[in-house]
Design a protein around this motif. Structure first.
Motif, PDB file in Angstrom:
ATOM      1  N   UNK A 170      -0.216   3.281  13.817  1.00 34.57           N
ATOM      2  CA  UNK A 170      -0.147   4.377  12.862  1.00 34.57           C
ATOM      3  C   UNK A 170      -0.453   3.885  11.459  1.00 34.57           C
ATOM      4  N   UNK A 171      -0.641   4.835  10.561  1.00 38.64           N
ATOM      5  CA  UNK A 171      -0.992   4.531   9.179  1.00 38.64           C
ATOM      6  C   UNK A 171       0.276   4.478   8.328  1.00 38.64           C
ATOM      7  N   UNK A 172       0.339   3.478   7.450  1.00 44.73           N
ATOM      8  CA  UNK A 172       1.493   3.321   6.560  1.00 44.73           C
ATOM      9  C   UNK A 172       1.049   3.367   5.107  1.00 44.73           C
ATOM     10  N   UNK A 173       1.910   3.939   4.273  1.00 45.84           N
ATOM     11  CA  UNK A 173       1.645   3.979   2.840  1.00 45.84           C
ATOM     12  C   UNK A 173       1.985   2.652   2.185  1.00 45.84           C
ATOM     13  N   UNK A 174       2.997   1.967   2.705  1.00 48.71           N
ATOM     14  CA  UNK A 174       3.462   0.703   2.133  1.00 48.71           C
ATOM     15  C   UNK A 174       4.268  -0.047   3.194  1.00 48.71           C
ATOM     16  N   UNK A 175       4.275  -1.376   3.061  1.00 48.96           N
ATOM     17  CA  UNK A 175       5.052  -2.229   3.963  1.00 48.96           C
ATOM     18  C   UNK A 175       6.046  -3.018   3.134  1.00 48.96           C
ATOM     19  N   UNK A 176       7.294  -3.001   3.546  1.00 52.28           N
ATOM     20  CA  UNK A 176       8.349  -3.802   2.949  1.00 52.28           C
ATOM     21  C   UNK A 176       8.594  -4.951   3.924  1.00 52.28           C
ATOM     22  N   UNK A 177       8.289  -6.188   3.516  1.00 51.58           N
ATOM     23  CA  UNK A 177       8.203  -7.305   4.451  1.00 51.58           C
ATOM     24  C   UNK A 177       9.054  -8.486   4.000  1.00 51.58           C
ATOM     25  N   UNK A 178      10.038  -8.831   4.835  1.00 50.28           N
ATOM     26  CA  UNK A 178      10.882  -9.989   4.553  1.00 50.28           C
ATOM     27  C   UNK A 178      10.064 -11.269   4.724  1.00 50.28           C
ATOM     28  N   UNK A 204       4.968  -5.169  -0.063  1.00 49.08           N
ATOM     29  CA  UNK A 204       6.004  -5.670  -0.973  1.00 49.08           C
ATOM     30  C   UNK A 204       6.761  -6.738  -0.204  1.00 49.08           C
ATOM     31  N   UNK A 205       6.672  -7.975  -0.676  1.00 48.53           N
ATOM     32  CA  UNK A 205       7.397  -9.072  -0.030  1.00 48.53           C
ATOM     33  C   UNK A 205       8.821  -9.127  -0.558  1.00 48.53           C
ATOM     34  N   UNK A 206       9.772  -9.262   0.347  1.00 50.33           N
ATOM     35  CA  UNK A 206      11.176  -9.384  -0.012  1.00 50.33           C
ATOM     36  C   UNK A 206      11.547 -10.850   0.156  1.00 50.33           C
ATOM     37  N   UNK A 236      13.449   1.537  -4.803  1.00 50.31           N
ATOM     38  CA  UNK A 236      12.959   2.916  -4.663  1.00 50.31           C
ATOM     39  C   UNK A 236      11.816   3.188  -5.634  1.00 50.31           C
ATOM     40  N   UNK A 237      11.942   2.700  -6.851  1.00 51.19           N
ATOM     41  CA  UNK A 237      10.901   2.917  -7.857  1.00 51.19           C
ATOM     42  C   UNK A 237       9.596   2.255  -7.436  1.00 51.19           C
ATOM     43  N   UNK A 238       9.673   1.001  -6.993  1.00 49.24           N
ATOM     44  CA  UNK A 238       8.460   0.290  -6.577  1.00 49.24           C
ATOM     45  C   UNK A 238       7.819   0.969  -5.366  1.00 49.24           C
ATOM     46  N   UNK A 239       8.612   1.316  -4.382  1.00 48.83           N
ATOM     47  CA  UNK A 239       8.073   1.966  -3.195  1.00 48.83           C
ATOM     48  C   UNK A 239       7.468   3.311  -3.568  1.00 48.83           C
ATOM     49  N   UNK A 240       8.115   4.041  -4.449  1.00 46.49           N
ATOM     50  CA  UNK A 240       7.616   5.353  -4.839  1.00 46.49           C
ATOM     51  C   UNK A 240       6.265   5.258  -5.552  1.00 46.49           C
ATOM     52  N   UNK A 285      -0.390  -9.866  -1.236  1.00 51.37           N
ATOM     53  CA  UNK A 285       0.798  -9.031  -1.469  1.00 51.37           C
ATOM     54  C   UNK A 285       0.623  -8.267  -2.786  1.00 51.37           C
ATOM     55  N   UNK A 286       1.092  -7.036  -2.796  1.00 50.74           N
ATOM     56  CA  UNK A 286       0.971  -6.206  -3.991  1.00 50.74           C
ATOM     57  C   UNK A 286       2.126  -6.407  -4.955  1.00 50.74           C
TER      58      UNK A 286
END
Length: 196
Positions: free
Chosen positions: A51-59, A86-88, A120-124, A106-107
């Motif tokens: 599927x298509x994703x708007x953003x990935x939050x990745x540890x 977004x790398x965590x 939330x701000x970064x993801x938004x 990585x963005x």
């Protein structure tokens, strides 16, 4: 923050620890988007191909394929290369993690412990960019459809001209055909897959 409840986007959350996934879901829940979990880099890649994703939050720190390897694999695939990541990372990584992450595409980064408002701000921001890109793509397709309709109308008029005229080369016909060929040529993709 502007979020769209009518047409939610998908966010991929990748972490090997259940408590982190739960925490990220709690923080991102108020954005009212479709949250998808992955517990490994391999699961993340499979999800991204489905599927298509708007953003990935990745540890960054995961057993097996870590966050850097996962991000590099995401960026290698044509289907997923443009999805922002977004790398965590923990505070122990510092500048080395930042350099390595940006080098593989990585963005953005966010450090643990995660500030819910910042996350939330970064993801938004990435959700808004995703929506705007989709709107632009729809406008482009709509514009192309309008141009194709215009070209079809012109071709119909030329066909009527040809039927009504007994001579085989009415004045201006060659010019009209050349104009239509140029117009159609601008709508056709070139060899790189982009519209000319």
């Amino acid at each position: 923050m502007s979020t769209s409840h009518a047409d939610p986007s998908s966010i991929l959350i990748v972490d090997d620890m259940e408590e982190n996934l739960i925490a990220f879901e709690a923080v991102l829940g108020p954005l009212h988007q479709h949250l998808v979990r992955a517990r490994s880099g391999e699961q993340a890649l499979k999800a991204m191909l489905r599927q298509e994703f708007a953003v990935v939050l990745l540890d960054v720190r995961m057993p097996g394929m870590d966050g850097f390897e996962t991000a590099a694999n995401i960026k290698r695939l044509d289907q997923t290369k443009d999805v922002p990541i977004i790398l965590v990372t923990g505070s122990e990584g510092g500048a080395d993690h930042a350099y390595r992450g940006y080098a593989i595409g990585a963005a953005d980064f966010i450090a643990k412990p995660v500030d819910p408002w910042v996350l939330r701000t970064k993801v938004n921001v990435f959700l808004d960019l995703y929506r705007k890109n989709r709107q632009l793509a729809v406008r482009t397709v709509t514009g192309d459809a309008d141009r194709l309709t215009e070209i079809t109308d012109r071709l119909s008029r030329i066909e009527l001209l040809l039927r009504d005229r007994p001579d085989t080369d009415p004045p201006g016909l060659a010019d009209r055909i050349a104009e239509l060929e140029r117009a159609v040529g601008t709508l056709l993709p070139d060899r790189t897959g982009t519209t000319r």
